[in-house]
Design a protein around this motif. Sequence first.
Motif, short mmCIF file in Angstrom:
data_model
loop_
_atom_site.label_atom_id
_atom_site.label_comp_id
_atom_site.label_asym_id
_atom_site.label_seq_id
_atom_site.Cartn_x
_atom_site.Cartn_y
_atom_site.Cartn_z
N GLY A 92 0.65 -1.30 -0.05
CA GLY A 92 0.10 -0.07 0.08
C GLY A 92 0.79 1.27 0.06
N CYS A 93 2.29 1.23 -0.39
CA CYS A 93 2.99 2.39 -0.49
C CYS A 93 2.50 3.02 -1.67
CB CYS A 93 4.44 1.84 -0.63
SG CYS A 93 4.90 0.74 0.88
N PRO A 94 2.82 4.42 -1.56
CA PRO A 94 2.57 5.43 -2.82
C PRO A 94 3.90 5.25 -3.72
CG PRO A 94 2.48 6.69 -0.75
CD PRO A 94 3.03 5.25 -0.21
N LEU A 95 3.71 5.20 -4.88
CA LEU A 95 4.91 4.87 -5.83
C LEU A 95 6.12 5.45 -5.55
CD1 LEU A 95 5.36 3.40 -8.55
CD2 LEU A 95 4.64 5.41 -9.68
N VAL A 153 8.27 3.64 -2.80
CA VAL A 153 8.60 2.14 -2.88
C VAL A 153 10.32 1.99 -3.07
CG1 VAL A 153 8.48 -0.09 -4.17
CG2 VAL A 153 6.35 1.52 -4.17
N GLU A 154 10.66 1.58 -2.06
CA GLU A 154 12.03 1.15 -2.00
C GLU A 154 12.40 -0.19 -3.20
OE1 GLU A 154 14.55 2.90 -0.37
OE2 GLU A 154 12.98 4.12 0.53
N ASP A 155 13.73 0.18 -3.74
CA ASP A 155 14.19 -0.83 -4.67
C ASP A 155 13.75 -2.22 -4.17
OD1 ASP A 155 14.46 0.98 -6.60
OD2 ASP A 155 16.76 1.10 -6.18
N GLU A 156 14.35 -2.57 -3.06
CA GLU A 156 14.37 -4.03 -2.43
C GLU A 156 12.72 -4.30 -2.29
OE1 GLU A 156 15.54 -7.63 -1.23
OE2 GLU A 156 16.69 -5.98 -2.19
N LEU A 157 11.91 -3.60 -1.98
CA LEU A 157 10.44 -4.04 -1.87
C LEU A 157 10.10 -4.21 -3.45
CD1 LEU A 157 7.76 -4.47 -0.72
CD2 LEU A 157 7.38 -2.07 -0.95
N TRP A 158 10.29 -3.51 -4.33
CA TRP A 158 9.93 -3.68 -5.77
C TRP A 158 10.53 -5.04 -6.07
CZ3 TRP A 158 6.32 -2.71 -8.88
CH2 TRP A 158 6.41 -2.92 -10.18
N PRO A 174 0.83 6.96 -7.42
CA PRO A 174 1.31 8.25 -6.88
C PRO A 174 0.53 9.04 -5.92
CG PRO A 174 1.60 8.17 -9.47
CD PRO A 174 0.74 7.03 -8.90
N ALA A 175 1.12 9.37 -4.79
CA ALA A 175 0.17 9.97 -3.88
C ALA A 175 -0.54 11.28 -4.26
CB ALA A 175 0.92 10.40 -2.65
N THR A 176 -1.80 11.54 -4.19
CA THR A 176 -2.37 12.71 -4.61
C THR A 176 -2.55 13.75 -3.28
OG1 THR A 176 -4.66 11.75 -4.11
CG2 THR A 176 -3.65 11.72 -6.48
#
Length: 71
Positions: A10-13, A16-21, A68-70
């Motif tokens: 549920g992270c805003p784009l 997002v850390e590279d490791e999570l991706w 992306p967070a709005t």
Amino acid sequence: MNNAARPSEGCPLETVEDELWRKIIETNLSSVFYFGKRVALRMIDRGTGGSIINISSMNAFVISNIAPATT
């Protein structure tokens, strides 16, 4: 038959850390590829044929919660 998925946390784009991706891609994409490849090779070796069935949840058809967070 296989079904693997990892939630996006549920992270805003933009956060997002590279490791999570990498973990999301490894689970949701690479695991399906490698599973299918191993099973296909086994079916070919046995000469009996077969089916590989990939299934997913409804979330495959809805917008991810990484966005992306709005403001």
